[in-house]
Design an enzyme around this catalytic site. Sequence first.
Site, PDB file in Angstrom:
ATOM      1  CB  CYS A 147       8.376  -0.374  -6.535  1.00  0.00           C
ATOM      2  SG  CYS A 147       8.629   1.143  -5.590  1.00  0.00           S
TER       3      CYS A 147
ATOM      4  CB  CYS B 148       0.349   9.450  -3.443  1.00  0.00           C
ATOM      5  SG  CYS B 148       0.375  11.024  -4.344  1.00  0.00           S
TER       6      CYS B 148
ATOM      7  CG  HIS C   8       3.912   0.406  -2.846  1.00  0.00           C
ATOM      8  ND1 HIS C   8       4.370  -0.825  -3.279  1.00  0.00           N
ATOM      9  CD2 HIS C   8       4.685   1.333  -3.481  1.00  0.00           C
ATOM     10  CE1 HIS C   8       5.374  -0.653  -4.134  1.00  0.00           C
ATOM     11  NE2 HIS C   8       5.584   0.645  -4.273  1.00  0.00           N
TER      12      HIS C   8
END
Length: 398
Positions: free
Chosen positions: A81, A214, A344
Amino acid sequence: MKAYVAGVGMTRFEKPETREWQYWDMVREAGGAALTDAGITYTDVEQVPVGYCFQPSTAGQRAVYELGLTGIPVYNVNNNCATGATALMLAGQLVAGGVCDCVLALGFEKMKRGALGGGAGGGDFSTSPVARHYGVMAARHGFGNTPPTAQIFAAAAREHIERYGTTEAQLAAVAAKNHRHSAHNPYAQFRDVYDVAGVLAAPMVHRPLTRLQCSPTSDGAAAAVVVSERFAEARALTGLVELAGQAMTTDTEESFSSGSCIDAVGRPMSREAARQAYERAGFGIEDVDVIELHDCFSVNELLTYEALGMCAPEESGKLAESGATTYGGRWVVNPSGGLISKGHPLGATGLAQIAELVWQLRGDAGERQVPGARVGLAHNIGLGGAAVVTLLRSVQSG
């Protein structure tokens, strides 16, 4: 030598399979926007680090070829990430080290719908690059059937509750703030607003984290043009933002020795990266106005407050619900909506943070603008592990 961000660009972050496009289409859009923003063309670019996690080897070349076929070096970067920030850091080092005068950092991801599996193989995580991290979790909390990344961060949240008295409402306050911020971001995957009660009422992913706490899987790309001072002066470039300090750290013994998921998910890495970045920049968190940090799960925003020196560990939950990290507070954290609401796409996330901060420091963030923002901080972290902290300073601030 000093290095500056001269141009940024990104696509809208979208739910996977929403649009019929390939990853190279994303890069053409985001990279082209960054070049245009900088006022240069691809022929000015000398090297290109390209970040992604889920495409094949040399996908970076295939993507960059949409911008031009000039034969320059293209590096494929994968740091989970933290991939986007890693690409930016390579660009910054190439320019600050005098190797190049103009580097384009790119990040993209085309993902599948559904939760990110994390490579745990249905509980058999022995061969995963993050086996040691999941091992810390399994030894203390067991290993369930929900997505492993959600499990390990949920375990960190439970430890935080037990150790510091943090409440589930304080965790939800992080998500409510970031969803509220994203309402003004046209690049965000989600723009719906929720209050704390709404966040808590969402379906449970892994206790205490609900779905609205989340980050989702996403498609998208982002880019930044990094240039030297002499290049900027020769081209009379405007809108420059200085890369005032950058640092990357990886796991140390501290990540595993405590047996705590708080450490395994990266608080020690983030703390050390911040310390180094402050030292290199010559200023600290007290000088920062606006922050884009890695809220992959709501608890990680609390852990990052602590790592960046914004508060003591036992105070991060209170900080989140106090209003100190939103408009009118001490800092504005994740004005973009953060990972939780903006989205994301792993390889693009770190560079999208930079795009948001550059717009903020230029005064070009529209309804999201943080009044008087002159110094920004980006924090991007990946399990496995890597933590990158970047300090940005408006050239007008001196």
